[in-house]
Design a protein around this motif. Structure first.
Motif, PDB file in Angstrom:
ATOM      1  N   HIS A 237      23.546   0.479  27.287  1.00 52.79           N
ATOM      2  CA  HIS A 237      22.917   0.999  28.522  1.00 52.79           C
ATOM      3  C   HIS A 237      21.467   0.566  28.718  1.00 52.79           C
ATOM      4  O   HIS A 237      21.137  -0.594  28.534  1.00 52.79           O
ATOM      5  N   GLY A 238      20.573   1.523  29.016  1.00 50.04           N
ATOM      6  CA  GLY A 238      19.197   1.195  29.379  1.00 50.04           C
ATOM      7  C   GLY A 238      18.357   0.635  28.242  1.00 50.04           C
ATOM      8  O   GLY A 238      17.464  -0.182  28.471  1.00 50.04           O
ATOM      9  N   ILE A 239      18.625   1.059  27.016  1.00 51.83           N
ATOM     10  CA  ILE A 239      17.838   0.539  25.888  1.00 51.83           C
ATOM     11  C   ILE A 239      18.264  -0.912  25.623  1.00 51.83           C
ATOM     12  O   ILE A 239      17.435  -1.777  25.338  1.00 51.83           O
ATOM     13  N   GLY A 240      19.556  -1.179  25.768  1.00 56.38           N
ATOM     14  CA  GLY A 240      20.038  -2.562  25.687  1.00 56.38           C
ATOM     15  C   GLY A 240      19.465  -3.399  26.821  1.00 56.38           C
ATOM     16  O   GLY A 240      19.107  -4.570  26.633  1.00 56.38           O
ATOM     17  N   THR A 241      19.350  -2.779  28.010  1.00 56.29           N
ATOM     18  CA  THR A 241      18.781  -3.484  29.158  1.00 56.29           C
ATOM     19  C   THR A 241      17.310  -3.811  28.917  1.00 56.29           C
ATOM     20  O   THR A 241      16.849  -4.904  29.243  1.00 56.29           O
ATOM     21  N   ALA A 242      16.587  -2.861  28.331  1.00 56.24           N
ATOM     22  CA  ALA A 242      15.179  -3.099  28.005  1.00 56.24           C
ATOM     23  C   ALA A 242      15.060  -4.279  27.042  1.00 56.24           C
ATOM     24  O   ALA A 242      14.183  -5.139  27.175  1.00 56.24           O
TER      25      ALA A 242
ATOM     26  N   SER B  47      11.935   1.082  27.848  1.00 56.93           N
ATOM     27  CA  SER B  47      12.402   1.742  26.625  1.00 56.93           C
ATOM     28  C   SER B  47      11.647   3.024  26.294  1.00 56.93           C
ATOM     29  O   SER B  47      12.230   3.951  25.738  1.00 56.93           O
ATOM     30  N   ILE B  48      10.362   3.120  26.671  1.00 58.81           N
ATOM     31  CA  ILE B  48       9.630   4.361  26.346  1.00 58.81           C
ATOM     32  C   ILE B  48      10.223   5.554  27.097  1.00 58.81           C
ATOM     33  O   ILE B  48      10.140   6.696  26.646  1.00 58.81           O
ATOM     34  N   LEU B  49      10.878   5.297  28.216  1.00 61.92           N
ATOM     35  CA  LEU B  49      11.413   6.396  29.029  1.00 61.92           C
ATOM     36  C   LEU B  49      12.532   7.152  28.306  1.00 61.92           C
ATOM     37  O   LEU B  49      12.892   8.259  28.683  1.00 61.92           O
ATOM     38  N   PHE B  50      13.095   6.529  27.248  1.00 63.32           N
ATOM     39  CA  PHE B  50      14.192   7.176  26.512  1.00 63.32           C
ATOM     40  C   PHE B  50      13.692   8.059  25.365  1.00 63.32           C
ATOM     41  O   PHE B  50      14.480   8.763  24.739  1.00 63.32           O
ATOM     42  N   VAL B  51      12.381   7.990  25.098  1.00 53.92           N
ATOM     43  CA  VAL B  51      11.846   8.722  23.949  1.00 53.92           C
ATOM     44  C   VAL B  51      12.035  10.245  24.059  1.00 53.92           C
ATOM     45  O   VAL B  51      12.554  10.869  23.119  1.00 53.92           O
ATOM     46  N   PRO B  52      11.661  10.876  25.206  1.00 54.12           N
ATOM     47  CA  PRO B  52      11.803  12.348  25.259  1.00 54.12           C
ATOM     48  C   PRO B  52      13.232  12.824  24.974  1.00 54.12           C
ATOM     49  O   PRO B  52      13.408  13.800  24.230  1.00 54.12           O
TER      50      PRO B  52
ATOM     51  N   PHE C  31      23.480  11.047  20.994  1.00 56.76           N
ATOM     52  CA  PHE C  31      24.381   9.922  20.663  1.00 56.76           C
ATOM     53  C   PHE C  31      24.065   8.704  21.527  1.00 56.76           C
ATOM     54  O   PHE C  31      24.093   7.568  21.069  1.00 56.76           O
ATOM     55  N   VAL C  32      23.780   8.972  22.807  1.00 57.43           N
ATOM     56  CA  VAL C  32      23.486   7.884  23.747  1.00 57.43           C
ATOM     57  C   VAL C  32      22.221   7.129  23.314  1.00 57.43           C
ATOM     58  O   VAL C  32      22.205   5.898  23.266  1.00 57.43           O
ATOM     59  N   ILE C  33      21.177   7.873  22.974  1.00 61.25           N
ATOM     60  CA  ILE C  33      19.921   7.232  22.565  1.00 61.25           C
ATOM     61  C   ILE C  33      20.141   6.457  21.263  1.00 61.25           C
ATOM     62  O   ILE C  33      19.689   5.318  21.110  1.00 61.25           O
ATOM     63  N   MET C  34      20.857   7.072  20.302  1.00 60.98           N
ATOM     64  CA  MET C  34      21.124   6.391  19.026  1.00 60.98           C
ATOM     65  C   MET C  34      21.934   5.110  19.273  1.00 60.98           C
ATOM     66  O   MET C  34      21.669   4.070  18.665  1.00 60.98           O
ATOM     67  N   THR C  35      22.920   5.205  20.170  1.00 55.31           N
ATOM     68  CA  THR C  35      23.715   4.026  20.515  1.00 55.31           C
ATOM     69  C   THR C  35      22.840   2.919  21.089  1.00 55.31           C
ATOM     70  O   THR C  35      22.973   1.747  20.729  1.00 55.31           O
TER      71      THR C  35
ATOM     72  N   SER D 123      28.269   4.980  25.270  1.00 55.45           N
ATOM     73  CA  SER D 123      27.673   3.703  25.666  1.00 55.45           C
ATOM     74  C   SER D 123      27.069   3.744  27.060  1.00 55.45           C
ATOM     75  O   SER D 123      26.477   2.777  27.523  1.00 55.45           O
ATOM     76  N   VAL D 124      27.234   4.884  27.741  1.00 53.32           N
ATOM     77  CA  VAL D 124      26.809   4.997  29.137  1.00 53.32           C
ATOM     78  C   VAL D 124      25.427   5.639  29.226  1.00 53.32           C
ATOM     79  O   VAL D 124      25.047   6.443  28.378  1.00 53.32           O
ATOM     80  N   THR D 125      24.682   5.285  30.253  1.00 57.05           N
ATOM     81  CA  THR D 125      23.340   5.817  30.451  1.00 57.05           C
ATOM     82  C   THR D 125      23.336   7.355  30.443  1.00 57.05           C
ATOM     83  O   THR D 125      24.286   7.987  30.928  1.00 57.05           O
ATOM     84  N   ALA D 126      22.285   7.948  29.839  1.00 55.40           N
ATOM     85  CA  ALA D 126      22.292   9.371  29.467  1.00 55.40           C
ATOM     86  C   ALA D 126      22.746  10.369  30.543  1.00 55.40           C
ATOM     87  O   ALA D 126      23.629  11.183  30.268  1.00 55.40           O
ATOM     88  N   PRO D 127      22.177  10.326  31.762  1.00 49.11           N
ATOM     89  CA  PRO D 127      22.583  11.364  32.720  1.00 49.11           C
ATOM     90  C   PRO D 127      24.087  11.336  33.043  1.00 49.11           C
ATOM     91  O   PRO D 127      24.708  12.393  33.155  1.00 49.11           O
ATOM     92  N   VAL D 128      24.666  10.147  33.144  1.00 48.01           N
ATOM     93  CA  VAL D 128      26.099  10.045  33.433  1.00 48.01           C
ATOM     94  C   VAL D 128      26.913  10.484  32.230  1.00 48.01           C
ATOM     95  O   VAL D 128      27.898  11.220  32.351  1.00 48.01           O
ATOM     96  N   ALA D 129      26.513  10.019  31.058  1.00 50.16           N
ATOM     97  CA  ALA D 129      27.246  10.358  29.840  1.00 50.16           C
ATOM     98  C   ALA D 129      27.302  11.874  29.661  1.00 50.16           C
ATOM     99  O   ALA D 129      28.339  12.426  29.294  1.00 50.16           O
TER     100      ALA D 129
END
Lengths: 121, 239
Positions: B198-203, A62-67, B162-166, B139-145
């Protein structure tokens, strides 16, 4: 350790290269994940050093999303203008997506509990 | 004295060290606080960390670009971390095979709901057209979105936000939604979190169990693919 990190980077590099070369609509790292997965299958297991690196990275995912998240600063004007509507949109659609996906999985998915239940019945 | 501090700040802000240390420190603090007060959904550590760093950048007048020049080394690790999702996937592959049909149907349903839900809600809320296009693949991981948004004609950097907020919303509210719908098995919960957040949900799913994490990682990858294919079609039909 270094060999494992190199292997992971190589998978990503191969993934990025193939995706760009073939014009595929998937992200390079996701293709890299597929390549690493195929390597595990061929290898018949996960080398311990790759597992160490992977578990380390995924344990702090999750920290990887911070930047990227701090990038919200670049959109101050838009958020001031329609921040509430954006928030409501994101909450409604995310709750809906997770709810629908979870329900479909619950209704169609096999689970250990279900297997036991059908075994008893 | 004041000038000296400004000088030191300007000097440090030019190297990656400050941004990296700030990110690690803010996250460490947020996570400790979060664990101490019982892991409340709304104080997700990613959210708190982003707010803390944003506040420091605003207070010091540091541009985001300067911060990102340093923080990009953390951002970069998203790629290798995504590759490493092959590990939980391989470990849980028997379970994945046993759920193959459910996964396939959930994928199409989840991806379509994500796109339609985002566009539909955005239209109801009256967002401007750039926001609507940028929110479709959220809802998709940032680079793809970001790549999808570029093709749709939206703003990729807005999509990233939007992706991070989602992700934060999904990680915070997702478990509550799944509880209320009585979705209790780890594969179903993980798959739903990975599809919607995506990844934050996965975390978040990885913290529950490795099974949930494996299904979340799988869902994240598959949904990236499905949304890349579906979003242009749905947008062309609706807008």
């Amino acid at each position: 350790m270094l060999a494992a990190l190199t292997a992971v980077f190589l998978c990503q590099l191969a993934g990025e290269t193939l995706v760009v070369a073939a014009g595929l609509p998937i992200p390079g790292p996701v293709f890299g994940m597929v390549i690493l997965f195929v390597f595990f299958v061929v290898n018949g297991g996960i080398p311990a050093s790759i597992a160490t690196i992977g578990d380390g990275l995924l344990g702090h995912l999750s920290i990887l999303f911070v930047p990227a998240g701090v990038g919200i600063l670049q959109h101050g004007a838009r958020l001031e203008a329609e921040g509430l509507q954006i928030g409501a949109t994101l909450i409604a659609s995310t709750v809906l997506t997770i709810g629908v996906t979870g329900l479909v999985m619950r209704l169609l998915g096999r689970s250990e509990a279900k297997d036991e239940a059908s075994g008893n019945g | 004295m004041g000038d000296t501090i400004v000088d030191i700040w300007v000097y440090l802000a030019a190297s990656p060290l400050l941004a990296l240390t700030m990110t690690l420190l803010a996250f460490e603090l947020s996570q400790r606080l979060w664990k101490r007060i019982g892991r409340p959904a709304l104080l997700n550590p990613v959210l708190v960390t982003v707010v803390l760093i944003a506040a420091v950048l605003i207070a010091t007048g540091t541009p985001y670009e300067t911060y990102f020049e340093g923080a990009q080394f953390i951002h970069f690790l998203l790629g290798p971390a995504t590759v490493c999702l092959a590990i939980p996937l391989y470990r849980q592959f028997e379970r994945v095979k046993a759920n193959a049909l459910a996964i396939a149907i959930s994928l199409v349903m989840g991806s379509a709901t994500g796109i339609l839900g985002a566009i539909g809600a955005a239209l109801v809320m009256g967002l401007d057209s750039v926001s609507v296009l940028s929110i479709a693949p959220k809802s998709v991981t940032a680079p793809v979105a970001m790549g999808i948004t570029e093709k749709l004609g939206g703003l990729p950097s807005l999509t990233a936000v939007f992706v991070i907020m989602t992700g934060i919303i999904g990680a915070a509210l997702g478990p509550l939604v799944l509880d209320s719908l009585r979705v209790r098995t780890a594969p179903a919960r993980g798959y739903a979190l990975g599809t919607g957040a995506h990844g934050i949900g996965t975390a978040q799913a990885l913290q529950d169990s490795e099974v949930a994490g494996a299904f979340a990682g799988l869902a994240m990858g598959l949904n990236a693919l499905a949304t890349a294919l579906l979003a242009p079609i749905i947008v062309a039909m609706l807008l």
